[in-house]
Design an enzyme around this catalytic site. Structure first.
Site, PDB file in Angstrom:
ATOM      1  N   LYS A   1       0.705  -1.152  -0.040  1.00 24.39           N
ATOM      2  CA  LYS A   1       0.032   0.007   0.029  1.00 24.39           C
ATOM      3  C   LYS A   1       0.937   1.165   0.065  1.00 24.39           C
ATOM      4  O   LYS A   1       0.419   2.197  -0.638  1.00 24.39           O
ATOM      5  CB  LYS A   1      -0.931  -0.061   1.293  1.00 24.39           C
ATOM      6  CG  LYS A   1      -2.122  -1.238   1.154  1.00 24.39           C
ATOM      7  CD  LYS A   1      -2.894  -1.218   2.358  1.00 24.39           C
ATOM      8  CE  LYS A   1      -3.968  -2.299   2.229  1.00 24.39           C
ATOM      9  NZ  LYS A   1      -5.006  -2.349   3.197  1.00 24.39           N
TER      10      LYS A   1
ATOM     11  N   ASP B   1      -9.986   1.984   2.699  1.00 20.60           N
ATOM     12  CA  ASP B   1      -9.826   1.064   3.828  1.00 20.60           C
ATOM     13  C   ASP B   1     -10.525   1.698   5.115  1.00 20.60           C
ATOM     14  O   ASP B   1     -11.588   1.147   5.912  1.00 20.60           O
ATOM     15  CB  ASP B   1      -8.377   0.909   4.258  1.00 20.60           C
ATOM     16  CG  ASP B   1      -7.828  -0.440   3.493  1.00 20.60           C
ATOM     17  OD1 ASP B   1      -8.660  -0.916   2.919  1.00 20.60           O
ATOM     18  OD2 ASP B   1      -6.511  -0.301   3.315  1.00 20.60           O
TER      19      ASP B   1
END
Length: 283
Positions: free
Chosen positions: A67, A103
């Site tokens: 990420k 997220d």
């Protein structure tokens, strides 16, 4: 013109439910979709992502441990991705990758919506400081937690995450070895990935972290969530939640970004949860 392709990138990635989730969303929306899982070791991720775009890739989800790399590879960033320094959703547009992070929104939507839990006023502990932790830290603060303590095996990473949040006094880092002196928390979120792909090793932390209303959340799901959830139940947490709902909700955010349609997450979540229950029962 190559066929539009979508994928999830990670290492390892064989466990990922994302292809099933996006296929289910596509059936709901009547969209023809090609979505696959692509294993991308960190050292090879830039080249793999470039080849994916050349072959018709138009969007990608990014999971551990890529990420922060995805953040660096993005030509532009949404405010929420820039705020956390991590990207889990990529969109190919005008010959460049554009990064977002869904997220945090996915976690909060799962906890406050599906589980009807109020996060406001909770003293919160975030375990971990990598890309996954970065994705949820700011969202927890926005959801109204009273304060957020971040602990990580590498203290410098916890310090860097706290600095990026820009809320001194409300968000702060603590040393792992000093956890027993931090009192108790109403929310404990595990954002580490140590158990994934390595078997279910034990999660250890002082049980004094827990009080009578503690909500324990692991952003992992399946086998990777077992160690932390077992600790949370043994410690007497009032609510224990894994990351399956977060996974589905963050995927819905990405699907809407790519296709302009907000899918109904409930039937997809219910199907995956029922399957997990069957697997546990079979064991």
């Amino acid at each position: 013109m190559p066929e539009a392709r979508y994928a999830v990138f990670g290492h390892p990635i064989a466990h990922s439910l994302s292809p099933r989730i996006h296929a289910a969303f596509a059936r709901q929306a009547g969209i023809a979709l090609q979505y696959t899982a692509i294993d991308a070791p960190p050292g090879q991720f830039p080249d793999i992502l470039a080849a994916f775009a050349t072959g018709g890739g138009r969007g990608g989800n990014v999971t551990m441990p890529l990420k922060e790399q995805a953040y660096a590879l993005s030509a532009t960033l949404t405010p929420r991705a820039r705020a956390v320094g991590a990207v889990n959703t990529l969109t190919w547009r005008d010959g460049q990758w554009h990064g977002d992070n869904t997220d945090g929104a996915g976690l909060v939507r799962d906890l406050t919506g599906r589980h009807a839990l109020d996060l406001r006023g909770r003293r919160a502990l975030l375990v971990g400081a990598g890309g996954a932790a970065r994705g949820v830290a700011a969202a927890l603060l926005d959801a109204g937690v009273l304060e957020l303590a971040v602990v990580n095996r590498t203290p410098a990473r916890a310090d860097a995450l706290v600095d990026s949040l820009g809320q001194p006094g409300r968000a702060y880092s603590r040393y792992w070895d000093d956890l027993s002196n931090q009192g108790d928390f109403e929310l404990i979120v595990n954002a580490t990935s140590a158990a994934r792909g390595t078997g279910a090793g034990a999660f250890t932390a002082p049980m004094t972290l827990v009080n009578s209303r503690t909500l324990a959340v692991d952003i992992n799901y399946g086998e990777a969530a077992i160690p932390f959830l077992a600790w949370a139940r043994a410690a007497g947490c009032l609510h224990v939640v894994d990351g399956l709902g977060m996974l589905v909700e963050q995927a819905a955010e990405a699907f809407e970004l790519w296709h302009g349609v907000r899918p109904d997450t409930s039937p997809v979540y219910d199907e995956l949860r029922a399957e997990q229950v069957r697997l546990v029962t079979a064991d």
